[in-house]
Design a protein around this motif. Structure first.
Motif: not given
Ligand SMILES: Cc1cc2nc3c(=O)[nH]c(=O)nc-3n(C[C@H](O)[C@H](O)[C@H](O)COP(=O)(O)OP(=O)(O)OC[C@H]3O[C@@H](n4cnc5c(N)ncnc54)[C@H](O)[C@@H]3O)c2cc1C
Length: 379
Positions: A10, A12, A15, A35-38, A44, A171, A200, A203, A223, A302, A329, A332
């Protein structure tokens, strides 16, 4: 939509995609990503693209060191931008310098070659910087940056080509658990039966885990970041101003990406705020007076998905068979994605991670009072 899969992931974001990638590399094909959006629409595609191993806990340093290696391999194999341009931490007081001397010693003891640098060295690494007010810095030559869009999209294309099904605009509503075993996931498009589910969802993870009866200490902290117009190349490293915990990096396309910390509350909707622009300008125009001539193109918000000890929650949830998590995370997760994807695939297939210290990051550490300390978080 398929009704059944071996593994449902869950989210995209980077991670979820990296986890799928590593499962595919182990020969698993019957995987669905929901993935609920894109793809990339969460943290990310909003990140500052920084990658480093210069952290202050053994867990982070050892895992990030591996991630740094994997970023290089992945970028070479799939052809996206990744550069070891380094990080420069800008320090303005003797106390900061003393603190960072200890960090440098710690990094070096774990094989991360950071070093304290003089103001003159900062000027060489970062041409045109105004160093008045600085007492020195720290240079991390292993650190770098990567294209957050292309890296995610190319890995996603790779797993799709290998047969992974990706349902965007879908979703995940509820993780169905019976007798402490995962049964599947209810989505707004129907039910998918699966014995293994990976949360994964960035938020969205806390709410989703609640549907399985799991309470994870995750909080979404708004942020802020901006990007300027393109400019000719000025410097390669990502810069961190430790006093204001702000950062600035020149991206591969020549734009400057800037983040600056302003006061925020957990779990509120992120909204653009004028004080962010003031703060970002105040910090970085002092260092680079020429920056005042460059226009801001975009400003976005974000979440950092925070845990109480600023380390992610990784691995299987001990009380529920088939439920796995990779989130929290704390700012990071982009840099950590290659190693996290690898560890998650190992937990799912081989039931243990190849880097044993990763076990310290399981959810149960909070229940057992085994939190870990990390100071080097900024932005
Ligand atoms: C301004 C900013 C700067 C950053 N800079 C850095 C950096 O320099 N280096 C670094 O390592 N990290 C950085 N980060 C942190 C980094 O962006 C995140 O830690 C990382 O992208 C997390 O990836 P993820 O796949 O866990 O989450 P996400 O990319 O948030 O992916 C989670 C996905 O799950 C989907 N989702 C949520 N709920 C549901 C549901 N119920 N059903 C289906 N889909 C769902 C969401 O739509 C989303 O696409 C930064 C973050 C921000 C906001």
């Amino acid at each position: 939509m398929v009704g059944k899969a071996d593994i449902v992931i869950i989210g995209a974001g980077i991670i979820g995609v990296s986890t799928a990638y590593n499962l595919v590399e182990k020969g698993i094909r019957n995987i669905v990503i929901i993935e609920k959006n894109y793809p990339g629409s969460g943290g990310s595609f909003r990140c500052a693209t920084g990658i480093r191993a210069s952290f202050t806990s053994e867990e982070h340093v050892l895992l990030m060191k591996e991630s740094v290696k994997l970023w290089k391999e992945l970028s070479e194999k799939h052809g996206f931008f990744y550069l070891r341009g380094g990080y420069v931490w800008l320090l303005s007081t003797e106390e900061q310098l003393e603190l960072f001397k200890k960090f440098v010693e710690f990094h070096n003891s774990l094989g991360v070659p950071t070093r304290i640098i003089s103001v003159e060295e900062i000027e060489k690494l970062v041409p045109t910087i105004n160093t008045s007010g600085l007492v020195g810095g720290v240079y991390d030559p292993l650190a770098g940056k990567a294209d957050c869009f292309k890296s995610l999209l190319l890995l996603l294309k790779y797993v799709r080509d290998k047969g992974v099904q990706v349902y965007t605009g879908t979703l995940a509503r509820k993780i169905v658990v019976e007798n402490s075993r995962v049964q599947g996931v209810e989505t707004d498009k129907g039910f998918i039966e699966a014995k293994k589910i990976v949360v994964a969802a960035g938020y969205g993870s806390r709410d989703l885990l609640k549907t399985a009866g799991v309470d994870a200490p995750l909080n979404n902290l708004p942020k802020h970041a901006l990007v300027t117009e393109k400019f000719n190349e000025r410097f390669k490293p990502l810069l961190v101003d430790w006093s204001s915990t702000s950062y600035m990096v020149q991206t591969s396309s020549g734009t400057f990406l800037i983040g600056a910390e302003i006061e925020e509350e957990y779990n509120v909707k992120p909204v653009n705020r004028i004080e962010f622009l003031y703060k970002a300008a105040q910090v970085w125009v002092k260092y680079f007076p020429w920056l005042a001539e460059i226009n801001v193109l975009r400003y976005w918000t974000g979440y950092y998905v925070m845990t109480p000890d600023h380390h992610p929650i990784l691995g299987p949830i001990d009380d529920i068979d088939g439920l796995y998590v990779a989130t929290g995370f704390s700012g990071h997760g982009f840099m950590m994605a290659p190693i996290v994807g690898k560890l998650m695939a190992e937990w799912i297939i081989e039931e243990k991670p190849s880097i044993p210290i990763a076990e310290n990051l399981k959810l149960k550490r909070f229940r057992e009072g085994k939190m870990i300390k990390e100071i080097a978080v900024f932005g």
